[in-house]
Design an enzyme around this catalytic site. Structure first.
Site, PDB file in Angstrom:
ATOM      1  N   HIS A 108     -22.267  28.577  29.106  1.00 61.02           N
ATOM      2  CA  HIS A 108     -20.988  27.784  28.358  1.00 61.02           C
ATOM      3  C   HIS A 108     -20.079  27.263  29.355  1.00 61.02           C
ATOM      4  O   HIS A 108     -20.618  27.477  30.588  1.00 61.02           O
ATOM      5  CB  HIS A 108     -20.153  28.790  27.640  1.00 61.02           C
ATOM      6  CG  HIS A 108     -19.452  29.960  28.500  1.00 61.02           C
ATOM      7  ND1 HIS A 108     -20.214  30.923  29.088  1.00 61.02           N
ATOM      8  CD2 HIS A 108     -18.302  30.386  28.481  1.00 61.02           C
ATOM      9  CE1 HIS A 108     -19.397  31.787  29.707  1.00 61.02           C
ATOM     10  NE2 HIS A 108     -18.109  31.419  29.378  1.00 61.02           N
ATOM     11  N   HIS A 145     -17.178  27.501  30.656  1.00 60.04           N
ATOM     12  CA  HIS A 145     -16.174  27.955  31.456  1.00 60.04           C
ATOM     13  C   HIS A 145     -16.578  27.888  32.923  1.00 60.04           C
ATOM     14  O   HIS A 145     -17.576  28.017  33.408  1.00 60.04           O
ATOM     15  CB  HIS A 145     -15.657  29.359  31.035  1.00 60.04           C
ATOM     16  CG  HIS A 145     -15.038  29.627  29.859  1.00 60.04           C
ATOM     17  ND1 HIS A 145     -15.002  31.007  28.902  1.00 60.04           N
ATOM     18  CD2 HIS A 145     -14.381  28.771  28.957  1.00 60.04           C
ATOM     19  CE1 HIS A 145     -14.466  30.528  28.058  1.00 60.04           C
ATOM     20  NE2 HIS A 145     -13.902  29.347  27.911  1.00 60.04           N
ATOM     21  N   ASP A 168     -16.084  29.634  35.438  1.00 60.44           N
ATOM     22  CA  ASP A 168     -16.919  30.687  36.473  1.00 60.44           C
ATOM     23  C   ASP A 168     -18.345  30.748  36.012  1.00 60.44           C
ATOM     24  O   ASP A 168     -19.057  31.222  36.892  1.00 60.44           O
ATOM     25  CB  ASP A 168     -16.265  32.274  36.250  1.00 60.44           C
ATOM     26  CG  ASP A 168     -16.232  32.359  34.534  1.00 60.44           C
ATOM     27  OD1 ASP A 168     -16.114  31.505  33.901  1.00 60.44           O
ATOM     28  OD2 ASP A 168     -16.405  33.599  34.434  1.00 60.44           O
ATOM     29  N   HIS A 169     -18.845  29.979  35.149  1.00 63.63           N
ATOM     30  CA  HIS A 169     -20.308  29.751  34.771  1.00 63.63           C
ATOM     31  C   HIS A 169     -20.899  28.330  35.061  1.00 63.63           C
ATOM     32  O   HIS A 169     -21.972  28.216  34.851  1.00 63.63           O
ATOM     33  CB  HIS A 169     -20.630  29.861  33.345  1.00 63.63           C
ATOM     34  CG  HIS A 169     -20.233  31.634  32.836  1.00 63.63           C
ATOM     35  ND1 HIS A 169     -20.998  32.587  32.698  1.00 63.63           N
ATOM     36  CD2 HIS A 169     -18.809  31.842  32.757  1.00 63.63           C
ATOM     37  CE1 HIS A 169     -20.558  33.731  32.433  1.00 63.63           C
ATOM     38  NE2 HIS A 169     -19.007  33.432  32.594  1.00 63.63           N
ATOM     39  N   HIS A 197     -17.320  34.293  21.789  1.00 67.69           N
ATOM     40  CA  HIS A 197     -16.645  33.890  22.922  1.00 67.69           C
ATOM     41  C   HIS A 197     -15.956  32.622  23.107  1.00 67.69           C
ATOM     42  O   HIS A 197     -14.650  32.627  22.939  1.00 67.69           O
ATOM     43  CB  HIS A 197     -17.354  33.967  24.274  1.00 67.69           C
ATOM     44  CG  HIS A 197     -16.935  33.921  25.597  1.00 67.69           C
ATOM     45  ND1 HIS A 197     -16.185  34.799  26.111  1.00 67.69           N
ATOM     46  CD2 HIS A 197     -16.960  32.802  26.505  1.00 67.69           C
ATOM     47  CE1 HIS A 197     -15.374  34.173  27.303  1.00 67.69           C
ATOM     48  NE2 HIS A 197     -16.033  33.354  27.648  1.00 67.69           N
TER      49      HIS A 197
HETATM   50 ZN   LIG Z   1     -16.217  32.627  29.566  1.00 70.74          ZN
HETATM   51 ZN   LIG Z   2     -17.074  34.437  32.488  1.00 68.82          ZN
END
Ligand SMILES: [Zn+2]
Ligand SMILES: [Zn+2]
Length: 246
Positions: A60, A62, A64-65, A137
């Protein structure tokens, strides 16, 4: 398949746990699942080269990914005396193409080298077969089941408890979960350790790897204990640079 955990952490900066990223290798092909901030350096620490990555599967959007995708492409395009010949596939959820066009194309221009794919259901990237399921999420977030050479690994990405995760994980050799918190700190949109164990139990997976660990005052071992209460199989707490052959 060979797996290296590049980042077992989250968006919270941590010297112990990098943001999410996983390296997978099978039959000479190398892919990343997620590419959070710091993933490129973690690859170096793992003794793997960013030059050899064939594809990145993003769960996804976000940061951090996702955040090291830009440095990865920059490095592939701008490393002195290096000319990338093979394409880099960047695959991910709905909205990835638009995001790439808005954020990346103005910087790098249009590049033949980069191929963007939005995953709907299944995708073949030999020798890997990837199937996906929507997670609870973010609007676009996906979980992936990756199979190669007769074995399977499921990555929940960021996810809350969901029957679709159980179906995707059916009899998998390894289930890698968002294990953000223990039950007492459970947050919507993420799995608790107990829920990770429950999914592993219901899906009948062989092994459970707890990852996406937020820093906490509660000892990490508590997550393993909590998951182990509902799952009889092996429960492992992910650590950065941990290697497994699946
Ligand atoms: Zn996330
Ligand atoms: Zn995450």
């Amino acid at each position: 398949m060979k797996l290296i955990v590049l980042g077992s952490g989250t968006c919270v900066p941590s010297l112990k746990r990098n943001a999410p990223g996983y390296f997978l290798e099978s039959e000479g092909m190398r892919i990343l699942v997620d590419c959070g901030s710091g993933t490129l350096l973690q690859l170096e620490r793992a003794g793997k080269s960013y030059k050899d990555i064939d594809a990145v599967f993003v769960t996804h959007l976000h940061p951090d990914h996702f955040a090291d995708l830009m440095p990865l492409i920059h490095a592939l395009l701008a490393t002195p005396k290096f000319k990338r010949e093979k394409k880099l596939l960047i695959a991910g959820p709905a909205g990835l193409k638009e995001y790439y066009q808005n954020a990346f194309t103005p910087i790098f221009g249009r590049r033949e080298l980069i191929e963007i794919a939005e995953i709907q259901g299944e995708i073949e990237f030999e020798p890997f077969s990837i199937s996906s399921a929507k997670t609870i999420h973010s609007p676009e977030s996906l979980a992936y089941r990756i199979e190669s050479g007769g074995t399977s690994i499921v990555f929940t990405g960021d996810a809350d408890y969901d029957e679709r995760l159980i179906a995707l994980s059916n009899n998998a050799d390894l289930l890698i979960t968002d294990c953000s918190f223990t039950h007492s700190l459970k947050m919507k949109g993420h799995l608790s350790a107990g829920e990770c164990g429950l999914i592993a139990n219901k899906a009948g997976v062989k092994r459970l790897l707890l990852s996406h660990i937020y820093p906490s005052d509660i000892p990490d071992s508590e997550r393993v204990r909590e998951a182990g209460e509902v799952f009889d199989g092996e429960v492992v707490l992910a650590e950065d640079l941990m290697e497994m052959v699946i």
